[in-house]
Design a protein around this motif. Structure first.
Motif, PDB file in Angstrom:
ATOM      1  N   MET A   1       0.886  -1.104  -0.031  1.00  0.00           N
ATOM      2  CA  MET A   1      -0.057  -0.122  -0.071  1.00  0.00           C
ATOM      3  C   MET A   1       0.814   1.262   0.013  1.00  0.00           C
ATOM      4  N   VAL A   2       1.874   1.277   0.857  1.00  0.00           N
ATOM      5  CA  VAL A   2       2.798   2.568   0.704  1.00  0.00           C
ATOM      6  C   VAL A   2       3.476   2.663  -0.476  1.00  0.00           C
ATOM      7  N   GLU A   3       3.939   1.438  -1.325  1.00  0.00           N
ATOM      8  CA  GLU A   3       4.502   1.569  -2.464  1.00  0.00           C
ATOM      9  C   GLU A   3       3.549   2.313  -3.604  1.00  0.00           C
ATOM     10  N   GLN A   4       2.325   1.650  -3.458  1.00  0.00           N
ATOM     11  CA  GLN A   4       1.337   2.458  -4.374  1.00  0.00           C
ATOM     12  C   GLN A   4       1.128   3.925  -4.228  1.00  0.00           C
ATOM     13  N   ILE A   6       3.525   5.830  -2.822  1.00  0.00           N
ATOM     14  CA  ILE A   6       4.385   6.462  -3.198  1.00  0.00           C
ATOM     15  C   ILE A   6       5.274   6.733  -4.528  1.00  0.00           C
ATOM     16  N   ARG A   7       5.018   5.574  -5.502  1.00  0.00           N
ATOM     17  CA  ARG A   7       5.561   5.533  -6.571  1.00  0.00           C
ATOM     18  C   ARG A   7       5.089   6.790  -7.821  1.00  0.00           C
ATOM     19  N   PRO A   8       3.905   7.241  -7.634  1.00  0.00           N
ATOM     20  CA  PRO A   8       3.382   8.364  -8.352  1.00  0.00           C
ATOM     21  C   PRO A   8       4.038   9.567  -8.023  1.00  0.00           C
ATOM     22  N   MET A   9       4.314   9.601  -6.677  1.00  0.00           N
ATOM     23  CA  MET A   9       5.215  10.806  -6.169  1.00  0.00           C
ATOM     24  C   MET A   9       6.579  10.903  -6.870  1.00  0.00           C
ATOM     25  N   VAL A  10       7.341   9.758  -7.073  1.00  0.00           N
ATOM     26  CA  VAL A  10       8.399   9.635  -7.364  1.00  0.00           C
ATOM     27  C   VAL A  10       8.577   9.983  -8.765  1.00  0.00           C
ATOM     28  N   GLU A  11       7.573   9.215  -9.565  1.00  0.00           N
ATOM     29  CA  GLU A  11       7.425   9.718 -11.037  1.00  0.00           C
ATOM     30  C   GLU A  11       7.349  11.146 -11.359  1.00  0.00           C
ATOM     31  N   ALA A  12       6.537  11.857 -10.419  1.00  0.00           N
ATOM     32  CA  ALA A  12       6.128  13.188 -10.621  1.00  0.00           C
ATOM     33  C   ALA A  12       7.076  14.014 -10.392  1.00  0.00           C
ATOM     34  N   ILE A  13       8.075  13.702  -9.386  1.00  0.00           N
ATOM     35  CA  ILE A  13       9.220  14.504  -8.945  1.00  0.00           C
ATOM     36  C   ILE A  13      10.098  14.355 -10.223  1.00  0.00           C
ATOM     37  N   GLU A  78      10.196  12.145   4.758  1.00  0.00           N
ATOM     38  CA  GLU A  78      11.448  12.551   3.701  1.00  0.00           C
ATOM     39  C   GLU A  78      11.487  11.820   2.621  1.00  0.00           C
ATOM     40  N   LEU A  79      11.530  11.943   1.567  1.00  0.00           N
ATOM     41  CA  LEU A  79      11.610  11.395   0.074  1.00  0.00           C
ATOM     42  C   LEU A  79      12.744  11.815  -0.698  1.00  0.00           C
TER      43      LEU A  79
END
Length: 294
Positions: A1-4, A6-13, A78-79
């Motif tokens: 669930m956390v991966e789901q 976080i992954r869109p945020m990483v891609e947007a960054i 923090e990401l």
């Protein structure tokens, strides 16, 4: 669930990153009261605190996941991201809060159970007669609708009126002038499409008004956490002693909303120099309710 989450945020960054970037760092607080974002990119050894996307929806989803899984609310995180797609996420929930915006730095909560005082609970109550007149309120509302129809070129569809029995069952303290408006239409929304008749606020149906009153624990302001509440001092109004100095009160009946945690409320229990029926701006962005006569 956390991966789901976080992954869109990483891609947007990564998508917003400037040419030649080597690392991106995002700091955030997320919880039921909202989310905040700060951060930037490192390009050729220089840190730039601009261009970072604000993935508020994803942060709220992450906050909901952590609240469900671990009981944390709110959370600090923090990401750190790299062009390779690697990322490191650190999430914590404790007494140390990372502050963003104008108040950069940290603040430490020594007593997490402490709540800011509500001095309005002990103010002298008002003794004036109600401010409203139901016949006048209904006549002005009809005139208002007529002028809107002239401007728009057509009358606006409104829900059918609430019944007197429903009004009696819902809230017996409802002022007579607001009751008169509900006898014209039960709010201004049809199938979630509002007309925003009151100062750009959606007029709640009778059922929604009662639900809002119940959701706020019969007048107690929701606690958004110390990250949002640490500076929430409740000031007096102008003129003074017209509204109780509270973040919320059982006598405030919220009948319209901006869909942003803020409301118009009718005051049925004013302070010493106020009048029953006065209208207040209240909600998460107000620490000084402003009365307006109706």
């Amino acid at each position: 669930m956390v991966e789901q989450a976080i992954r869109p945020m990483v891609e947007a960054i990564a998508a917003k990153a400037p040419y030649g970037w080597t690392e991106a760092v995002l700091h955030s607080r997320a919880g039921r009261g909202g989310s905040s974002v700060t951060g930037g990119y490192t390009v050729r050894g220089e840190y730039r605190n601009t261009g970072m996307p604000h993935p508020y929806a994803e942060l709220m989803a992450l906050g909901e996941t952590l609240r469900t899984d671990r009981g944390w609310d709110p959370v600090s995180l923090e990401l750190r991201c790299r062009p390779s797609g690697e990322y490191r996420l650190v999430v914590f929930h404790d007494a140390v809060t990372w502050m963003t915006g104008g108040g950069s730095g940290f603040h430490v909560v020594l007593d997490g159970d402490y709540r800011l005082p509500q001095p309005g609970r002990h103010q002298q109550p008002g003794t004036a007669a109600p401010a409203g007149a139901p016949e006048l309120a209904a006549a002005r509302f009809h005139t208002y609708l007529q002028r809107r129809a002239e401007i728009l070129g057509h009358p606006e569809e409104l829900p059918p009126p609430a019944t007197p029995a429903a009004l009696d069952d819902a809230e017996r303290r409802l002022p007579a002038d607001l009751r008169a408006l509900y006898l014209i239409a039960d709010g201004d929304g049809i199938d979630y499409d509002n007309r925003y008749l009151f100062q750009g606020n959606a007029w709640l149906s009778l059922e929604s008004m009662v639900a809002e009153h119940s959701d706020w624990n019969a007048g107690e302001r929701p606690w958004y956490g110390w990250d949002l509440e640490w500076a929430s001092v409740v000031f007096d109004t102008t003129p003074a002693d017209t509204v109780r100095r509270c973040g919320a009160h059982p006598g405030w009946l919220r009948f319209a909303t901006g869909h942003d945690g803020n409301f118009l409320a009718v005051d049925t229990d004013p302070a010493r120099d106020g009048r029953p029926g006065q209208i207040l701006h209240t909600g998460r962005d107000y620490d000084e309710p402003s009365p307006t006569a109706i």
